[in-house]
Scaffold this motif. Sequence first.
Motif, PDB file in Angstrom:
ATOM      1  N   ARG A 103      -7.662  -5.465 -17.711  1.00 35.68           N
ATOM      2  CA  ARG A 103      -6.383  -4.738 -17.724  1.00 35.68           C
ATOM      3  C   ARG A 103      -6.621  -3.239 -17.912  1.00 35.68           C
ATOM      4  O   ARG A 103      -5.982  -2.411 -17.272  1.00 35.68           O
ATOM      5  CB  ARG A 103      -5.477  -5.255 -18.838  1.00 35.68           C
TER       6      ARG A 103
ATOM      7  N   GLU B 201      -1.645  -8.684 -12.955  1.00 36.58           N
ATOM      8  CA  GLU B 201      -2.505  -9.317 -13.944  1.00 36.58           C
ATOM      9  C   GLU B 201      -3.874  -9.584 -13.315  1.00 36.58           C
ATOM     10  O   GLU B 201      -3.968  -9.851 -12.118  1.00 36.58           O
ATOM     11  CB  GLU B 201      -1.887 -10.651 -14.391  1.00 36.58           C
TER      12      GLU B 201
ATOM     13  N   ASP C 243      -7.817  -1.680 -14.779  1.00 38.82           N
ATOM     14  CA  ASP C 243      -6.717  -1.540 -13.822  1.00 38.82           C
ATOM     15  C   ASP C 243      -5.928  -0.267 -14.121  1.00 38.82           C
ATOM     16  O   ASP C 243      -5.584   0.490 -13.221  1.00 38.82           O
ATOM     17  CB  ASP C 243      -5.824  -2.778 -13.883  1.00 38.82           C
TER      18      ASP C 243
ATOM     19  N   GLU D   3     -10.018 -10.365 -20.496  1.00 40.83           N
ATOM     20  CA  GLU D   3      -8.692 -10.068 -19.965  1.00 40.83           C
ATOM     21  C   GLU D   3      -8.300  -8.623 -20.294  1.00 40.83           C
ATOM     22  O   GLU D   3      -7.812  -7.882 -19.436  1.00 40.83           O
ATOM     23  CB  GLU D   3      -7.703 -11.047 -20.596  1.00 40.83           C
TER      24      GLU D   3
END
Length: 55
Positions: free
Chosen positions: A41, A5, A44, A37
């Motif tokens: 993500r 996360e 990533d 957020e």
Amino acid sequence: MQLSEPAEQDIRERAHRLWEQAGKPAGREDEFWRAAEQELRNEDKSNTLRTPDTL
């Protein structure tokens, strides 16, 4: 494999930048937090090593 996360500090910094870019609207903190957020993500996921075996 489980993706980690985003760190709270990274989310906070991204959310603040998004908020500034939007003209610093009042009362929309949660919206910018969620957007930050999600962006982190997605970054990533896009940074994972892609090989023919993992596509």
